[in-house]
Design a protein around this motif. Structure first.
Motif, PDB file in Angstrom:
ATOM      1  N   TYR A 107       0.857  -1.186   0.000  1.00 17.24           N
ATOM      2  CA  TYR A 107       0.000   0.000   0.000  1.00 17.24           C
ATOM      3  C   TYR A 107       0.893   1.236   0.000  1.00 17.24           C
ATOM      4  N   GLN A 108       0.474   2.282  -0.727  1.00 19.51           N
ATOM      5  CA  GLN A 108       1.248   3.523  -0.751  1.00 19.51           C
ATOM      6  C   GLN A 108       0.300   4.704  -0.526  1.00 19.51           C
ATOM      7  N   LEU A 109       0.711   5.594   0.381  1.00 25.11           N
ATOM      8  CA  LEU A 109      -0.109   6.773   0.723  1.00 25.11           C
ATOM      9  C   LEU A 109       0.389   7.981  -0.067  1.00 25.11           C
ATOM     10  N   TRP A 110      -0.553   8.798  -0.574  1.00 28.55           N
ATOM     11  CA  TRP A 110      -0.209   9.988  -1.355  1.00 28.55           C
ATOM     12  C   TRP A 110      -0.997  11.171  -0.822  1.00 28.55           C
ATOM     13  N   PHE A 111      -0.376  12.348  -0.824  1.00 28.43           N
ATOM     14  CA  PHE A 111      -1.200  13.535  -0.575  1.00 28.43           C
ATOM     15  C   PHE A 111      -1.334  14.331  -1.875  1.00 28.43           C
ATOM     16  N   GLY A 130       4.778   7.648   1.570  1.00 28.43           N
ATOM     17  CA  GLY A 130       5.395   6.426   2.097  1.00 28.43           C
ATOM     18  C   GLY A 130       4.532   5.200   1.830  1.00 28.43           C
ATOM     19  N   THR A 131       5.129   4.038   2.071  1.00 31.35           N
ATOM     20  CA  THR A 131       4.418   2.779   1.875  1.00 31.35           C
ATOM     21  C   THR A 131       4.187   2.130   3.227  1.00 31.35           C
ATOM     22  N   PHE A 132       3.215   1.231   3.280  1.00 29.27           N
ATOM     23  CA  PHE A 132       2.958   0.526   4.540  1.00 29.27           C
ATOM     24  C   PHE A 132       2.347  -0.840   4.254  1.00 29.27           C
ATOM     25  N   GLU A 156      -5.011  19.035  -0.322  1.00 35.67           N
ATOM     26  CA  GLU A 156      -6.405  18.963  -0.782  1.00 35.67           C
ATOM     27  C   GLU A 156      -7.042  17.622  -0.450  1.00 35.67           C
ATOM     28  N   GLY A 157      -6.229  16.595  -0.351  1.00 33.35           N
ATOM     29  CA  GLY A 157      -6.792  15.279  -0.075  1.00 33.35           C
ATOM     30  C   GLY A 157      -5.710  14.220   0.006  1.00 33.35           C
ATOM     31  N   TRP A 158      -6.158  12.984   0.268  1.00 34.59           N
ATOM     32  CA  TRP A 158      -5.229  11.856   0.426  1.00 34.59           C
ATOM     33  C   TRP A 158      -5.779  10.660  -0.339  1.00 34.59           C
ATOM     34  N   VAL A 159      -4.905   9.853  -0.879  1.00 30.54           N
ATOM     35  CA  VAL A 159      -5.345   8.557  -1.424  1.00 30.54           C
ATOM     36  C   VAL A 159      -4.336   7.487  -1.026  1.00 30.54           C
ATOM     37  N   VAL A 160      -4.830   6.256  -0.969  1.00 34.28           N
ATOM     38  CA  VAL A 160      -3.966   5.084  -0.796  1.00 34.28           C
ATOM     39  C   VAL A 160      -4.148   4.225  -2.033  1.00 34.28           C
ATOM     40  N   THR A 161      -3.042   3.868  -2.675  1.00 35.05           N
ATOM     41  CA  THR A 161      -3.126   2.993  -3.849  1.00 35.05           C
ATOM     42  C   THR A 161      -2.340   1.713  -3.577  1.00 35.05           C
ATOM     43  N   PRO A 221       7.075   6.346  -7.881  1.00 34.07           N
ATOM     44  CA  PRO A 221       7.114   7.815  -7.744  1.00 34.07           C
ATOM     45  C   PRO A 221       5.751   8.449  -8.010  1.00 34.07           C
ATOM     46  N   GLN A 222       4.954   7.834  -8.847  1.00 35.51           N
ATOM     47  CA  GLN A 222       3.592   8.316  -9.107  1.00 35.51           C
ATOM     48  C   GLN A 222       2.639   7.127  -9.013  1.00 35.51           C
ATOM     49  N   PRO A 223       1.378   7.364  -8.626  1.00 35.78           N
ATOM     50  CA  PRO A 223       0.452   6.242  -8.501  1.00 35.78           C
ATOM     51  C   PRO A 223       0.257   5.509  -9.827  1.00 35.78           C
ATOM     52  N   THR A 224       0.293   4.196  -9.764  1.00 35.53           N
ATOM     53  CA  THR A 224       0.065   3.400 -10.975  1.00 35.53           C
ATOM     54  C   THR A 224      -1.040   2.372 -10.763  1.00 35.53           C
ATOM     55  N   GLY A 225      -1.303   2.050  -9.492  1.00 31.95           N
ATOM     56  CA  GLY A 225      -2.228   0.941  -9.217  1.00 31.95           C
ATOM     57  C   GLY A 225      -3.599   1.432  -8.786  1.00 31.95           C
ATOM     58  N   PRO A 226      -4.489   0.497  -8.489  1.00 37.94           N
ATOM     59  CA  PRO A 226      -5.852   0.843  -8.099  1.00 37.94           C
ATOM     60  C   PRO A 226      -5.899   1.588  -6.762  1.00 37.94           C
ATOM     61  N   ILE A 227      -6.930   2.394  -6.607  1.00 38.10           N
ATOM     62  CA  ILE A 227      -7.110   3.178  -5.378  1.00 38.10           C
ATOM     63  C   ILE A 227      -7.799   2.302  -4.334  1.00 38.10           C
ATOM     64  N   ALA A 228      -7.193   2.231  -3.145  1.00 35.65           N
ATOM     65  CA  ALA A 228      -7.801   1.460  -2.048  1.00 35.65           C
ATOM     66  C   ALA A 228      -8.600   2.374  -1.128  1.00 35.65           C
ATOM     67  N   LEU A 229      -8.155   3.610  -0.949  1.00 38.10           N
ATOM     68  CA  LEU A 229      -8.824   4.554  -0.047  1.00 38.10           C
ATOM     69  C   LEU A 229      -8.676   5.956  -0.624  1.00 38.10           C
ATOM     70  N   ALA A 230      -9.679   6.778  -0.394  1.00 35.58           N
ATOM     71  CA  ALA A 230      -9.560   8.174  -0.802  1.00 35.58           C
ATOM     72  C   ALA A 230     -10.338   9.034   0.173  1.00 35.58           C
ATOM     73  N   GLY A 231      -9.858  10.250   0.357  1.00 37.82           N
ATOM     74  CA  GLY A 231     -10.583  11.143   1.251  1.00 37.82           C
ATOM     75  C   GLY A 231     -10.009  12.539   1.175  1.00 37.82           C
TER      76      GLY A 231
END
Lengths: 309, 202
Positions: free
Chosen positions: A246-250, A261-263, A286-291, A299-309
């Motif tokens: 899992y990787q968190l993005w802002f 970071g990843t977790f 503005e927001g957060w996503v976990v992919t 370095p940039q999201p490539t996979g499916p989104i697991a969480l968004a908010g």
């Protein structure tokens, strides 16, 4: 053990955790769960190291039912004692417990050591001896007794030395294990302290995150406005296969996504990430996503989104 | 979607998460022999444990004895707590229940039960209790408390007899003079309603 799961098992589970199943049914379910039948009455308490049910469907339901049991216990009325009486009862118990635990955890009782049990030799007594040789004979006999006694004592000491050496090795190994555990607990404590500092900071900003579609996953991020430290905590995240993380993005004003970071998640589907660097000052989040990304993150999201908010 | 969250909701959830995180942390420290952590764990949870023990055992002396046994067991066996099975507080409460029910079963039960049956009409079993400051924040208790009101009185009685007296289906059927099948379905339906209340938790 562990016959295939059936709806009947699900029907038995609620009464099982309550300890209300009678013998036959308790045995039937215990066998399916791979637990000793005697554990049925203990429900989810798991006093002993009973194996976690092998049936994943039942395991998930048992976790929910454990929460029901906890809720039922919380719904018990308080002890019908006057406040002062209840406080005195608790204070007396606390004092006794503190006294009993003051010496630290007692090591497993060491078996009393049998002594080497020195045997006393018996020189016997001669009949009549020539007077000239009498003292010489006595001296020789005394020496013999001493020699035998010394050999016995020495043998005993040698055994004692061996035993103590073994004991020393065991204690050293145990000390090593405790040292490692202590280091782990200290690391956990430090991580928890840092996490708590962010979560409970007076100006902490929090964003709730939800799973996509029918997912029940949920998460939350906290950002300490003062020092821009961030923490993420997610629940009900499915475990990922090998090679995934899992990787968190802002997300900033310009819709740019930056990795935080990843977790990994534990077996309860919980993930906790203390973002290692403070978020850049002046950036409006503005927001957060976990992919879901390949191991090591991207370095940039490539996979499916697991969480968004 | 993304953006700001409502503050109230944030605080409620945070309190619950933080309490559970703290409990897990304390159990880890207790397993490492930290007496201060043990004292904190006792201070936080002993009132509700005492309430449960009193409810099951009905006497102060015995409840106090078992309270000490339970916390001593926590001190000695904190490392045995399995996070995958229940929350730390759930583990503690089930240890307490299990010990209290063992004690209850060992007693000469008949006379006590007759006395209790007489007192039952006036003493509530499951209520929304006053708790410590921390328990006040328990979302779990609130949800179960609300769900208990949705149960029929018969379902509730059956669950209470199993939970607080450790009775089996057959024993409950005998006590209430009701068919065994009826008792089984009351417990199943009642527990499922409670489970649904927990499952709805977001």
């Amino acid at each position: 053990m562990n016959h295939s799961h059936s709806p009947r098992h699900e029907e038995l589970l609620p009464a099982y955790v309550l300890g209300a199943l009678d013998g036959d049914e308790a045995g039937e379910l215990a066998e399916h769960l791979g637990e000793p039948a005697a554990a049925a009455a203990a429900g989810a308490s798991g006093e002993g190291p009973a194996p976690w049910p092998l049936c994943p469907i039942c395991a998930a339901q048992l976790r929910q039912l454990a929460a029901v049991m906890e809720g039922l216990a919380l719904s018990a009325p308080p002890a019908p004692l006057a406040e002062a009486e209840a406080a005195a009862t608790l204070a007396a118990s606390r004092r006794r417990l503190m006294a009993e635990t003051a010496a630290g955890r007692a090591p497993a009782g060491a078996a009393p050591v049998a002594g080497p049990g020195g045997a006393a030799g018996d020189g016997g007594s001669g009949a009549r001896r020539p007077a000239a040789g009498r003292w010489a004979w006595l001296a020789a006999a005394a020496l013999l007794v001493l020699a035998v006694g010394a050999a016995v004592v020495q043998g005993g000491l040698r055994a004692e030395i061996e035993r103590l050496r073994g004991e020393r090795t065991r204690i050293a190994l145990r000390a090593d294990a405790l040292e490692r555990r202590l280091a782990q607990v200290e690391m956990d404590a430090e991580r928890l302290a840092r996490t708590m500092a962010v979560i409970t900071a007076p100006g902490a900003q929090s964003v709730q995150m939800a799973g996509m579609g029918s997912s029940h996953a949920a998460g939350r991020t906290w950002v300490d406005a003062a020092d821009r430290r961030a923490v993420f905590y997610g629940v009900r995240l499915p475990p990922l296969g090998a090679g995934k993380t899992y990787q968190l993005w802002f997300i900033d004003d310009d819709d740019r996504k930056t990795s935080a970071g990843t977790f990994a998640v534990n077996d309860r589907g919980e993930g906790l990430l203390m973002v290692s660097q403070p978020l850049p000052a002046g950036t409006h989040i503005e927001g957060w996503v976990v992919t879901i990304e390949p191991s090591g993150g991207r370095p940039q999201p490539t996979g499916p989104i697991a969480l968004a908010g | 979607m993304r953006g700001r969250a409502e503050r109230d909701e944030v605080q409620g959830t945070t309190a619950m998460d933080v309490a559970q995180l703290e409990d897990s942390y304390l159990l880890g420290r207790i397993a490492a022999g930290d007496q201060e952590a043990f004292a904190r764990f006792f201070d936080v949870h002993s009132p509700i444990v005492l309430g449960n023990l009193f409810r099951i055992l009905g006497g102060r002396g015995e409840a106090e004895e078992v309270l000490q046994e339970v916390f001593l067991q926590v001190w000695q066996q904190a490392a045995r707590y399995e996070p995958g099975r229940s929350s730390p507080r759930g583990w503690l409460l089930m240890l307490a229940r299990s010990r209290a029910l063992d004690r209850l079963r060992r007693r000469e039960a008949r006379t006590r039960r007759e006395e209790e049956a007489a007192a039952e009409a006036t003493y509530p079993r499951l209520v929304t209790p006053l708790g410590t400051e921390r328990l006040e924040k328990s979302e779990l208790r609130d949800r179960i408390g609300a769900a208990l009101n949705l149960l029929s009185p018969e379902q509730r009685t059956c669950i209470e007899l199993a939970f607080f007296e450790g009775l089996t289906h057959t024993q409950i059927a005998e006590r209430l003079e009701a068919p065994l099948g009826t008792i089984k379905s009351r417990i199943l339906l009642g527990m499922n309603k409670l489970r649904q209340a927990i499952g709805d938790r977001s």
